[in-house]
Design an enzyme around this catalytic site. Structure first.
Site, PDB file in Angstrom:
ATOM      1  N   LYS A  90       1.939  39.606  -4.397  1.00  0.00           N
ATOM      2  CA  LYS A  90       0.507  39.501  -4.659  1.00  0.00           C
ATOM      3  C   LYS A  90      -0.225  40.682  -4.023  1.00  0.00           C
ATOM      4  O   LYS A  90       0.396  41.547  -3.395  1.00  0.00           O
ATOM      5  CB  LYS A  90      -0.030  38.172  -4.129  1.00  0.00           C
ATOM      6  CG  LYS A  90       0.544  36.956  -4.843  1.00  0.00           C
ATOM      7  CD  LYS A  90      -0.196  35.689  -4.426  1.00  0.00           C
ATOM      8  CE  LYS A  90       0.266  34.494  -5.231  1.00  0.00           C
ATOM      9  NZ  LYS A  90      -0.525  33.280  -4.908  1.00  0.00           N
TER      10      LYS A  90
ATOM     11  N   ASP B 279      -3.054  36.933 -13.967  1.00  0.00           N
ATOM     12  CA  ASP B 279      -3.979  36.091 -13.238  1.00  0.00           C
ATOM     13  C   ASP B 279      -5.425  36.260 -13.694  1.00  0.00           C
ATOM     14  O   ASP B 279      -5.963  37.370 -13.696  1.00  0.00           O
ATOM     15  CB  ASP B 279      -3.879  36.414 -11.741  1.00  0.00           C
ATOM     16  CG  ASP B 279      -4.711  35.486 -10.881  1.00  0.00           C
ATOM     17  OD1 ASP B 279      -4.870  34.311 -11.269  1.00  0.00           O
ATOM     18  OD2 ASP B 279      -5.189  35.941  -9.830  1.00  0.00           O
TER      19      ASP B 279
ATOM     20  N   LYS C 277       0.604  24.502  -4.861  1.00  0.00           N
ATOM     21  CA  LYS C 277      -0.606  23.811  -4.396  1.00  0.00           C
ATOM     22  C   LYS C 277      -0.373  22.300  -4.429  1.00  0.00           C
ATOM     23  O   LYS C 277      -0.961  21.570  -5.229  1.00  0.00           O
ATOM     24  CB  LYS C 277      -1.800  24.226  -5.248  1.00  0.00           C
ATOM     25  CG  LYS C 277      -2.118  25.709  -5.128  1.00  0.00           C
ATOM     26  CD  LYS C 277      -3.226  26.141  -6.080  1.00  0.00           C
ATOM     27  CE  LYS C 277      -3.475  27.636  -5.972  1.00  0.00           C
ATOM     28  NZ  LYS C 277      -4.508  28.105  -6.931  1.00  0.00           N
TER      29      LYS C 277
ATOM     30  N   GLU D  94       2.131  39.785  -9.462  1.00  0.00           N
ATOM     31  CA  GLU D  94       0.837  39.346  -9.973  1.00  0.00           C
ATOM     32  C   GLU D  94       0.064  40.551 -10.507  1.00  0.00           C
ATOM     33  O   GLU D  94       0.027  41.608  -9.878  1.00  0.00           O
ATOM     34  CB  GLU D  94       0.053  38.685  -8.842  1.00  0.00           C
ATOM     35  CG  GLU D  94      -1.318  38.195  -9.231  1.00  0.00           C
ATOM     36  CD  GLU D  94      -2.057  37.632  -8.035  1.00  0.00           C
ATOM     37  OE1 GLU D  94      -2.274  36.407  -7.988  1.00  0.00           O
ATOM     38  OE2 GLU D  94      -2.403  38.430  -7.126  1.00  0.00           O
TER      39      GLU D  94
ATOM     40  N   ARG E 100       0.815  -1.216   0.000  1.00  0.00           N
ATOM     41  CA  ARG E 100       0.000   0.000   0.000  1.00  0.00           C
ATOM     42  C   ARG E 100       0.846   1.263   0.000  1.00  0.00           C
ATOM     43  O   ARG E 100       0.530   2.233  -0.702  1.00  0.00           O
ATOM     44  CB  ARG E 100      -0.965  -0.018   1.197  1.00  0.00           C
ATOM     45  CG  ARG E 100      -1.884   1.194   1.299  1.00  0.00           C
ATOM     46  CD  ARG E 100      -2.479   1.646  -0.019  1.00  0.00           C
ATOM     47  NE  ARG E 100      -3.123   0.575  -0.764  1.00  0.00           N
ATOM     48  CZ  ARG E 100      -3.459   0.661  -2.040  1.00  0.00           C
ATOM     49  NH1 ARG E 100      -3.169   1.750  -2.740  1.00  0.00           N
ATOM     50  NH2 ARG E 100      -4.060  -0.346  -2.639  1.00  0.00           N
TER      51      ARG E 100
END
Length: 312
Positions: free
Chosen positions: A192, A242, A160, A221, A125
């Site tokens: 950002k 973006d 992510k 961004e 597994r």
């Protein structure tokens, strides 16, 4: 499955991916995964150790159950080695019949494992969790890479990723024909909207990064063409465009290219499109002239590739 008339290919290494996955990272990841499954070392598998004599030996095939791009074969040897050590048994021998990055078809044998059956079943597994996950990421990446072929644009990953598995996720992106962006918060600055608020302006944020960390590249961004121009004026090295509709994205690319090499703007500003990017839109977005498409879904939403370990 293989037949005597059609012998399986043999690979000396499970991977030709560059750069290779760090062996020290593999050791740590496998150790954590086995402890989750077996408990603190040496741990136990109450089913296998009760039903399979430690003296039993056998052979198992690692098999693809569906078509895709395989990755994560590099964890197989280490998973078997650590499992065998926990059980006090010899590590099984592995013969690889595919490499990370290979396109595979249903029923294809990826590796043949021979040794103590207890080790094979206890390791199963953990081995499949890691390799199936990586193969799913590689498969999703390969779809984008095929769609972008010939456009001049590359597909990038993002941050992510699955916590604790970033190195494997990004390795799998490379195996699928994609390109890694920054590995974390430490190697590239990305300004950002919240950073702009904190610093008071785009220029203030960029200049603060330059003062504090002069060795890193600075990306800004932008959601609009005006913001992209402001970022260039502030001295950004490259831009993240973006969630722009395709016409706005094309307009922004044209405007940036017209500024290149003038007024302190670099000769080529790398442009990265991101936000709601799908395979169906990939060529359309690439046609605007961006250098990259960054796709969080490669690592946060890719389904696993179904792999199995079958005793022979």
């Amino acid at each position: 499955m293989s037949t005597p008339e059609h012998p399986l290919p043999v690979h000396a290494s499970p991977s030709a991916v560059d750069p290779a996955l760090d062996p020290a990272w593999i050791r740590r990841a496998v150790e954590i995964a086995l402890e989750e499954d077996l408990g603190p070392a040496p741990g136990r598998d109450v089913t296998t150790q009760a039903t399979v004599p430690a003296s039993d030996t056998g052979t198992a095939d690692l098999v693809a159950r569906e078509a895709g791009t395989v990755a994560g074969l590099v964890v197989v040897d280490e998973t078997l080695r650590q499992t065998a050590t926990r059980l006090g048994l010899p590590a099984p021998a592995v013969t690889f019949h595919a490499q990370d990055g290979d396109a595979v078809v249903p029923g294809q044998v990826l590796a043949r494992l021979a040794g103590a059956v207890q080790v094979l079943l206890v390791a199963e597994r953990t081995l499949l969790n890691l390799a199936s996950r990586a193969s799913g990421v590689a498969t999703a990446t390969a779809e984008f890479a095929r769609e972008l072929a010939g456009t001049g644009a590359l597909v990038l990953d993002t941050r992510k990723t699955t916590p604790g598995l970033r190195a494997l996720d990004k390795y799998a992106v490379r195996a699928g024909g994609g390109t890694n962006k920054r590995m974390g918060l430490y190697d590239v600055a990305m300004v950002k909207d919240n950073h702009v608020v904190a610093a008071g302006s785009v220029r203030g944020a960029v200049e603060a990064v330059r003062r504090t960390f002069p060795d890193v590249l600075v990306q800004v961004e932008a959601d609009t063409t005006d913001q992209a121009m402001e970022a260039l004026d502030a001295g950004a090295d490259f831009l993240l465009l973006d969630n722009m509709p395709t016409p706005v994205l094309a307009e922004t690319v044209t405007a940036v290219r017209a500024r290149e090499g003038r007024d302190g703007v670099p000769e080529h500003v790398e442009l990265e499109a991101t936000g709601n990017l799908t395979v169906d839109r990939a060529r359309e977005v690439a046609s605007t002239g961006v250098d990259y498409l960054s796709v969080g879904a490669l690592t946060h939403s890719a389904p696993i590739l179904d792999l199995a370990l079958d005793l022979r």
